[in-house]
Scaffold this active site. Structure first.
Site, short mmCIF file in Angstrom:
data_model
loop_
_atom_site.label_atom_id
_atom_site.label_comp_id
_atom_site.label_asym_id
_atom_site.label_seq_id
_atom_site.Cartn_x
_atom_site.Cartn_y
_atom_site.Cartn_z
N SER A 108 1.05 -1.23 -0.21
CA SER A 108 -0.02 0.11 0.03
C SER A 108 0.85 1.20 0.13
O SER A 108 1.54 1.41 -0.84
CB SER A 108 -1.18 0.01 1.19
OG SER A 108 -1.95 1.12 1.06
N ASP A 247 -2.59 6.23 -3.61
CA ASP A 247 -1.61 5.82 -3.13
C ASP A 247 -1.17 4.67 -3.96
O ASP A 247 -1.46 4.40 -4.70
CB ASP A 247 -1.77 5.34 -1.62
CG ASP A 247 -2.60 4.37 -1.35
OD1 ASP A 247 -3.29 3.95 -2.39
OD2 ASP A 247 -2.69 3.60 -0.37
N ASP A 251 -6.27 2.38 -3.27
CA ASP A 251 -7.33 2.17 -2.08
C ASP A 251 -7.53 3.40 -1.50
O ASP A 251 -8.49 3.63 -0.72
CB ASP A 251 -7.09 0.91 -1.58
CG ASP A 251 -6.11 0.88 -0.48
OD1 ASP A 251 -5.35 1.86 -0.29
OD2 ASP A 251 -6.27 0.12 0.37
#
EC number: 5.4.2.10
Length: 452
Positions: A108, A247, A251
């Site tokens: 992430s 990012d 998400d």
């Protein structure tokens, strides 16, 4: 017994350190494959399970993808490879293609030297705790490779990006387009670099893409939702109408308006709720987290909308939404959930929802948030000795009580321990920055003295 490997968002860590090693990830693929193969109805049908693997742009993704593929194949599970694909794209494609599961290789918003593995069930939702526990149980068993005629096969899903682009566009009202809008889209050198610019361009926008040159090492590096200064500069320099920051796995969403002002997930949640009220007449409730700014809670309640705080983490926001049958929730970091559009947080879809709200209202973001001024927050991380009993300290309790009494009705105090390091996070929110700073520092001083 607690889970050994799975956290709130899959398994994550530094590449090369356990558990993010090729041998562990191969065994993880095998374990997950065996759980899928033994799912109710699977054995009876005789159908071979098929999983979709997507990843972000980290250099380690190639290694971990190969390890996962080998593990699944050894368990007799077929694999489809999507290549670089946003996390919500994997969730959508898993559901749309009627696959057994989806897997995302991503850390992430973390730097490139970290990576992780997260799973989605056949319906595009994160795996339930009990399924993750089953996978962990299989990790303790021997790896017994399927016979040659039972090995899984792998193939590439060549049209993955195109399918996901069309899904994203389908969430934008057919009556609207983005003609005449200039948008800067920051993809964080991450998973959305081949997808996001096309979505907004095909809806008519003049798109200026940044963060679209991944090299395996630059994901989230000075760009994207964790470093929005680059987007703010680009919006002003290009005289754009809006900036969109994603990012590394796309998400999360942050938005910048034409003046360069940044809007976080708390503010965007309020905008989306107000849009739903204008469109549908009412919204029963919305979900934030313990960190959601108090000003947003007050504004939503003033609008007749119930507001519930979940624990920090989009997993917990999702749990609260499902429990109550509500649709909208968010974290300040930019995870925005709209369950009537997608089963998980999706930065691109969330951006389209915000753009649709602006189109419908004819207002700017600043105008839609008129009267909502975020309370200043002061966050202090206090390092403690491992195992320090801060909850049993009278001095800390007195400092917290004094702050809460002084801020009654006009602020709040949040104290929580980090789950990954011996740190106590002290957050104070108040109408005035001086008050937030004063009370946060007083509590932090009490913590330091009590845990020294």
């Amino acid at each position: 017994m607690g889970r050994r490997y799975f956290g709130t968002d899959g398994i994550r860590g530094k590449v090369g350190d356990a558990p993010i090693t090729p041998d562990f990830v191969l065994r993880l693929g095998y374990a997950a494959g065996k759980v899928l193969a033994s799912a109710p109805g699977r054995a009876a049908s005789g159908a071979r399970p098929t999983v979709l693997i997507g990843k972000d742009t980290r250099v380690s993704g190639y290694m971990l993808e190969a390890a996962l593929e080998a593990g699944f194949s050894a368990a007799g599970v077929d694999v489809m490879l999507a290549g670089p694909m946003p996390t919500p794209g994997v969730a959508y494609l898993t559901r749309a293609l009627r696959l057994s599961a989806g897997v995302v290789i991503s850390a992430s918003h973390n730097p490139y030297h970290d990576n992780g593995i997260k799973f989605f069930s056949a319906d595009g939702n994160k795996l339930p705790d009990e399924t993750e526990a089953e996978i962990e149980a299989w990790l303790d068993k021997s790896l017994d490779c399927a016979p040659s005629d039972g090995l899984g096969k792998a193939r590439r899903l060549d049209d993955a990006a195109g399918r996901y682009i069309e899904f994203c566009k389908s969430t934008f009202p057919a009556a609207f387009d983005l003609r005449g809008m200039k948008l800067v889209v920051d993809c964080a050198h991450g998973a959305a670099y081949q997808v996001a610019p096309h979505v907004f361009h095909e809806l008519g926008a003049d798109v200026i893409p940044i963060g679209v040159a991944p090299n395996g090492f630059n994901i989230n590096d000075g760009v994207g939702a964790t470093a929005p200064d680059a987007l703010m500069r680009a919006v002003r320099a290009n005289h754009a109408d809006l900036g969109i920051a994603l990012d590394g796995d796309a998400d999360r969403l942050l938005v910048v308006d034409h003046t360069g002002r940044l809007y976080n997930g708390d503010e965007l949640l309020y905008v989306l709720v107000k849009d739903r009220i204008a469109t549908n007449g009412q919204v029963e409730g919305a979900v934030g987290t313990l960190m959601t700014n108090l000003a947003v809670e007050v504004a939503l309640k003033d609008a007749g909308v119930q507001f519930v705080r979940a624990a920090v983490g989009d997993r917990y926001v999702l749990e609260q939404l499902r429990e109550r049958g509500w649709q909208l929730g968010a974290e300040g970091s930019g995870h925005i959930l709209s369950l009537d559009r997608h089963s998980t947080g999706d930065g691109i879809v969330s951006a389209l929802l915000v753009l649709a709200a602006l189109k419908r209202s004819g207002k700017t973001l600043a105008q839609m948030l008129e009267g909502v001024t975020l309370f200043p927050q002061k966050l202090i991380n206090v390092r403690m000795k491992p195992g320090a009993d801060w909850k049993g300290s009278d001095a800390i309790r007195r400092a917290i009580g004094s702050a809460e009494q002084a801020l009654a009705g006009s602020g709040r105090v949040l104290i929580r321990a980090s789950g990954t390091e011996p740190v106590l996070r002290v957050m104070v929110e108040a109408r005035h920055a001086a008050d937030a700073n004063h009370h946060a520092e007083a509590i932090a001083d009490a913590v330091k003295q009590a845990t020294a």
